[in-house]
Design an enzyme around this catalytic site. Sequence first.
Site, mmCIF file in Angstrom:
data_model
loop_
_atom_site.group_PDB
_atom_site.id
_atom_site.type_symbol
_atom_site.label_atom_id
_atom_site.label_comp_id
_atom_site.label_asym_id
_atom_site.label_seq_id
_atom_site.Cartn_x
_atom_site.Cartn_y
_atom_site.Cartn_z
ATOM 1 N N LYS A 158 -8.092 -3.883 -2.753
ATOM 2 C CA LYS A 158 -6.755 -3.289 -2.901
ATOM 3 C C LYS A 158 -5.661 -4.259 -2.493
ATOM 4 O O LYS A 158 -5.888 -5.154 -1.689
ATOM 5 C CB LYS A 158 -6.635 -2.035 -2.014
ATOM 6 N N GLU A 200 -11.870 -2.207 1.387
ATOM 7 C CA GLU A 200 -12.395 -1.023 2.065
ATOM 8 C C GLU A 200 -13.740 -0.678 1.462
ATOM 9 O O GLU A 200 -13.961 -0.912 0.268
ATOM 10 C CB GLU A 200 -11.456 0.178 1.850
ATOM 11 N N HIS A 235 -6.792 6.085 -11.401
ATOM 12 C CA HIS A 235 -6.301 6.315 -10.038
ATOM 13 C C HIS A 235 -4.969 7.063 -10.003
ATOM 14 O O HIS A 235 -4.213 6.975 -9.045
ATOM 15 C CB HIS A 235 -6.180 4.994 -9.260
ATOM 16 N N ARG A 292 7.432 10.033 1.357
ATOM 17 C CA ARG A 292 8.398 10.573 0.393
ATOM 18 C C ARG A 292 7.915 11.940 -0.095
ATOM 19 O O ARG A 292 6.835 12.388 0.295
ATOM 20 C CB ARG A 292 8.487 9.631 -0.804
ATOM 21 N N VAL A 295 4.830 14.102 -6.134
ATOM 22 C CA VAL A 295 4.906 14.758 -7.447
ATOM 23 C C VAL A 295 4.360 16.194 -7.341
ATOM 24 O O VAL A 295 4.946 17.142 -7.863
ATOM 25 C CB VAL A 295 4.099 13.965 -8.502
#
Lengths: 450, 70
Positions: A158, A200, A235, A292, A295
């Site tokens: 990542k 990970e 993803h 934040r 969605v």
Amino acid sequence: MFEKILIANRGEIAARIIRTCRKLGVQTVAVYSEADKDGAFVRMADESYLLGPAKVSESYMNSTKILTIARESKVDAIHPGYGFLSENASFAKKCEQEGLTFIGPSWQAIESMGSKIKARKMMENAGIPVIPGSNTPLTTAEDAALAADRIGYPVMLKASAGGGGIGMAEVYNEQELKKVFSSNSKRASLLFGDGTMFIEKKIVNARHIEIQLLADSHGNAVHLFDRECSIQRRHQKIIEEAPSPFISESTRQRMGRAAVKAAETINYQNAGTIEFLVDHKENFYFLEMNTRLQVEHPVTEEITGIDIVEQQLKIANGERIEYDQESLFITGHSIEARIYAEDPVSFYPSPGQITRWELPEGIGIRHETAIEKNSKVTPFYDPMLAKLVVSGSSRSEAIQLLNDALEDYRVEGIKTNIPMLKKVINHEKFIEGTTLTSFIEDHYLPMLSK
Amino acid sequence: MTEIKANMAGSVWKITVKEGERISTGQDIVILESMKMEIPIASEASGQVIKLSVSEGDFVNEGDVLATIE
């Protein structure tokens, strides 16, 4: 309460925020790109200003222009929505320097959670389980291979500054790792300005379950329970529901407490979400924090009766959270399906002119959209057209309602993922509530080739 | 002569071949960006790239010619 706020976003989320502002008597300022000049959210706002061309760097990511408009229109605060500038610490800092309230956490909290490596470390120190992985930045394929050897394959590669699945890769051996490392690192540096990677351990048979948080500036923090978001493609989430059909009540409580602790550790304020991966034994691991509005926040609103955008405005205005944990409970079940302008088989985007747009109405059906009958879907932004949110007294009732609503959803002129959504929610694994993050690869794609 | 056309509207993110280059069927020639997704456009023919009709950053509509192969 604020008198006037600017919404630094577009589409459905801008429309969603304006609705709550109207309820609270707060005036709204919309900003828009040339491509969005006919957008519903532009007309809904009390005032609206053109940012510039369609390109995001010249419009919704143009912080200088947005701050100039904020100053000239004399707003008290800026709501960033999700995406764009919502997790941009330097934008939040600039707002503060201009004397404007950023409706979200402090820029320091955004910064600490923005670096995925830093976030992992902070959570580990706070005693929150994290996925076994590398806690040092990886800049070469050789370092990455050493780290992967220590952790054991398969691993997830990542980008430390990443998000939205960009720069992410599942890797099964050293050869693969060496092959994808440089290209993914290059993409991350191109898109996020930082090519630092980390690794990970890949959690097999994992579910994606997240906890919604609210924290105020007086030291109070509560969680609004969980959302199950395991149905994803590339993803990116497609269907989300609350509560999760998988975890037990005691796991729910433990995850909730861990999330509240995480918020307290970083002195978090406003609405936020801690994403966890949960394995088949209900072990949960910190994945990342979204600093934040999400969605999929409506499913939580549906089961708790709380308007999360309203809470965001109140917290940003220095008010106390009106709830304590004991007064919060779950009522019923809610599911959100994201309606995308994309081919249901190839997942390729499908921009174009909408020729028919008829949405089902009824009890338990909620729409979040800024698309109208004659809207043109441009290729410049995210392909999400709308969110269809249903709620029922039970999960099976909600699934039935969603199925009926999707049957009555009429979009013509462009391709949508509605045929895919129908297949997914009628699959036995979905009905059982036993879906994993690999559902699309394991069950949907094989259905197509039959 | 084969014209390679855009299969959707978007902007040209990257051009991966040069004029004059010999390419084979299935090789990516242009990567379009549309709705936050990168879509590689592969050549339907092998041969020489005799003309590139777009530049990086250009906006193209569905059906626009991207390159000509001979």
